[in-house]
Design a protein around this motif. Sequence first.
Motif, PDB file in Angstrom:
ATOM      1  N   THR A 115       0.836  -1.210   0.000  1.00 54.33           N
ATOM      2  CA  THR A 115       0.000   0.000   0.000  1.00 54.33           C
ATOM      3  C   THR A 115       0.869   1.257   0.000  1.00 54.33           C
ATOM      4  O   THR A 115       0.568   2.235  -0.681  1.00 54.33           O
ATOM      5  CB  THR A 115      -0.948  -0.004   1.221  1.00 54.33           C
ATOM      6  N   THR A 116       1.971   1.230   0.760  1.00 56.65           N
ATOM      7  CA  THR A 116       2.888   2.374   0.805  1.00 56.65           C
ATOM      8  C   THR A 116       3.509   2.617  -0.567  1.00 56.65           C
ATOM      9  O   THR A 116       3.525   3.743  -1.070  1.00 56.65           O
ATOM     10  CB  THR A 116       4.003   2.127   1.851  1.00 56.65           C
ATOM     11  N   MET A 117       4.013   1.544  -1.178  1.00 61.44           N
ATOM     12  CA  MET A 117       4.656   1.671  -2.500  1.00 61.44           C
ATOM     13  C   MET A 117       3.651   2.133  -3.558  1.00 61.44           C
ATOM     14  O   MET A 117       3.973   2.944  -4.423  1.00 61.44           O
ATOM     15  CB  MET A 117       5.254   0.330  -2.941  1.00 61.44           C
ATOM     16  N   LEU A 118       2.441   1.596  -3.490  1.00 63.86           N
ATOM     17  CA  LEU A 118       1.411   1.952  -4.475  1.00 63.86           C
ATOM     18  C   LEU A 118       0.983   3.411  -4.293  1.00 63.86           C
ATOM     19  O   LEU A 118       0.828   4.150  -5.277  1.00 63.86           O
ATOM     20  CB  LEU A 118       0.217   1.008  -4.347  1.00 63.86           C
ATOM     21  N   THR A 119       0.813   3.836  -3.055  1.00 63.01           N
ATOM     22  CA  THR A 119       0.438   5.235  -2.781  1.00 63.01           C
ATOM     23  C   THR A 119       1.526   6.171  -3.302  1.00 63.01           C
ATOM     24  O   THR A 119       1.244   7.169  -3.979  1.00 63.01           O
ATOM     25  CB  THR A 119       0.240   5.445  -1.261  1.00 63.01           C
ATOM     26  N   TYR A 120       2.772   5.831  -3.006  1.00 62.45           N
ATOM     27  CA  TYR A 120       3.914   6.630  -3.485  1.00 62.45           C
ATOM     28  C   TYR A 120       3.913   6.687  -5.014  1.00 62.45           C
ATOM     29  O   TYR A 120       4.093   7.757  -5.611  1.00 62.45           O
ATOM     30  CB  TYR A 120       5.212   6.014  -2.953  1.00 62.45           C
ATOM     31  N   HIS A 121       3.678   5.542  -5.635  1.00 65.98           N
ATOM     32  CA  HIS A 121       3.640   5.432  -7.105  1.00 65.98           C
ATOM     33  C   HIS A 121       2.552   6.357  -7.689  1.00 65.98           C
ATOM     34  O   HIS A 121       2.786   7.077  -8.668  1.00 65.98           O
ATOM     35  CB  HIS A 121       3.369   3.960  -7.460  1.00 65.98           C
ATOM     36  N   LEU A 122       1.382   6.366  -7.060  1.00 69.06           N
ATOM     37  CA  LEU A 122       0.269   7.210  -7.528  1.00 69.06           C
ATOM     38  C   LEU A 122       0.607   8.701  -7.409  1.00 69.06           C
ATOM     39  O   LEU A 122       0.342   9.480  -8.323  1.00 69.06           O
ATOM     40  CB  LEU A 122      -0.992   6.931  -6.691  1.00 69.06           C
ATOM     41  N   LEU A 123       1.196   9.090  -6.278  1.00 71.21           N
ATOM     42  CA  LEU A 123       1.473  10.509  -6.043  1.00 71.21           C
ATOM     43  C   LEU A 123       2.630  10.999  -6.905  1.00 71.21           C
ATOM     44  O   LEU A 123       2.622  12.115  -7.411  1.00 71.21           O
ATOM     45  CB  LEU A 123       1.782  10.761  -4.566  1.00 71.21           C
ATOM     46  N   LYS A 124       3.614  10.104  -7.095  1.00 78.63           N
ATOM     47  CA  LYS A 124       4.766  10.473  -7.924  1.00 78.63           C
ATOM     48  C   LYS A 124       4.345  10.639  -9.382  1.00 78.63           C
ATOM     49  O   LYS A 124       4.763  11.574 -10.072  1.00 78.63           O
ATOM     50  CB  LYS A 124       5.841   9.390  -7.795  1.00 78.63           C
ATOM     51  N   ALA A 125       3.485   9.715  -9.829  1.00 75.43           N
ATOM     52  CA  ALA A 125       2.994   9.783 -11.220  1.00 75.43           C
ATOM     53  C   ALA A 125       2.212  11.073 -11.462  1.00 75.43           C
ATOM     54  O   ALA A 125       2.150  11.576 -12.582  1.00 75.43           O
ATOM     55  CB  ALA A 125       2.121   8.569 -11.526  1.00 75.43           C
ATOM     56  N   ALA A 126       1.629  11.605 -10.396  1.00 74.94           N
ATOM     57  CA  ALA A 126       0.853  12.854 -10.519  1.00 74.94           C
ATOM     58  C   ALA A 126       1.760  14.081 -10.485  1.00 74.94           C
ATOM     59  O   ALA A 126       1.292  15.214 -10.556  1.00 74.94           O
ATOM     60  CB  ALA A 126      -0.159  12.927  -9.380  1.00 74.94           C
TER      61      ALA A 126
END
Length: 443
Positions: A115-126
């Motif tokens: 969940t941490t990695m996925l959240t980071y991935h979503l925010l970074k992609a934005a």
Amino acid sequence: MRLVVLGGGESGVGTAILGKKQGYDVFVSDFGKIQGSYKEVLIINGIAWEEGKHTEELILNADVVMKSPGIPDKSPIVKQIKEKGVSVISEIEFAAPFTEATTIGITGSNGKTTTTMLTYHLLKAAGLNVGLAGNIGKSFAWQVAENKYDIYVIELSSFQLDGIINYKPHIAIITNISPDHLDRYNYKYQNYIDSKFRVTMNQTEEDFLIYDYNDEAITEWLNKNNTKAKLIPFSLTDEFNEGAYIKNNKMEVKINHEEFAMDTEHIALEGKHNLKNAMAATSVARILQIRKETIRESLSNFQGVEHRLEKVLKIQNVQYINDSKATNVNSVFFALDSMTTPTVWIVGGVDKGNDYNELMSLVREKVKAIICLGVDNKKIIDVFGGVVDMMVEVDNMTDAVRMAQRLTEKGDTVLLSPACASFDLFESYEDRGRQFKQAVKNL
């Protein structure tokens, strides 16, 4: 102000660097050995340190002590510090006042790394200026000392939460709670549950708590206790006016009267537990008003986490899967639940008070053979001895993988999902996972 840091690992050295930068008189003390690379950093930064001992006169004169998460409260030096009335805090508590960044704190027994990695991935992609910290990568304190991020996504263990006093994340996630690390909580499950909920204890009405609506321990705690945070539930089975859920193979997220929907078949991560992780991460993204298109793209191209149901190789039509990060029974439950072919299960290590009976129905249904990889396998053998056709004990990874190959037929799966800590035969779960992958490649 004198800052004493107990433990010269990632969080300890990060805290020392930040403390020095903030003008503290810093001393690092490690009862074990300090890794060479960390020693160099301490020397370059002119920070005093010791290893192989705790010198009382250099420690008990502290104004504040940062204890690394791996050191238990019952260790003699920690007891002495507390008896003197000196505050003992975690790295997160120490570092938080020195940054104005928004933090997203993610905890839970399982799923928190994904969940941490996925959240980071979503925010970074934005395109957000975001850092990743906590149990993953560079420590939070170290990043606060050296970087200027606007947002941090932090994976928080119960041990880090035990050492907070004032810290609060703007958005907290509790992925789930199941018995783990009970050896550190006097074998009382309630103590461990309360520890996880420290993540929300300082939150206000402006903050958010995202949680699994169908998790018994979580819902029971919320029924009996109050948090000021705005509650955002997620569920595979229930629907909400505010929250995230699955309906007709669609993930729906409703936050602040705005809706987001996506077909679950386009989400890259497999398995029901990962739909929950995706709902939690997407809820964060929607609270932060990230574009729907960005979220859809990110969820469909996310690669997952090493050592967590990681597909290694297919050899002679047998799939080898590395789930070394599964260090408790609940993680293994998710892993076995997602198996679709007859499975040879590699299990064992340092038992943290596991109840294997929870796995009984899945083992009967899916597991054809068990390979015990640990120094003491008695408990596993007692529980499953009469359930599977074949049970083997080994004491190294090469033998485990070779034996697994012998016991498989075309179309089977070999699953390393240990349910235990790794310290009897390996340095860490990462070391265990890497050895597994290497042994598979050597077949």
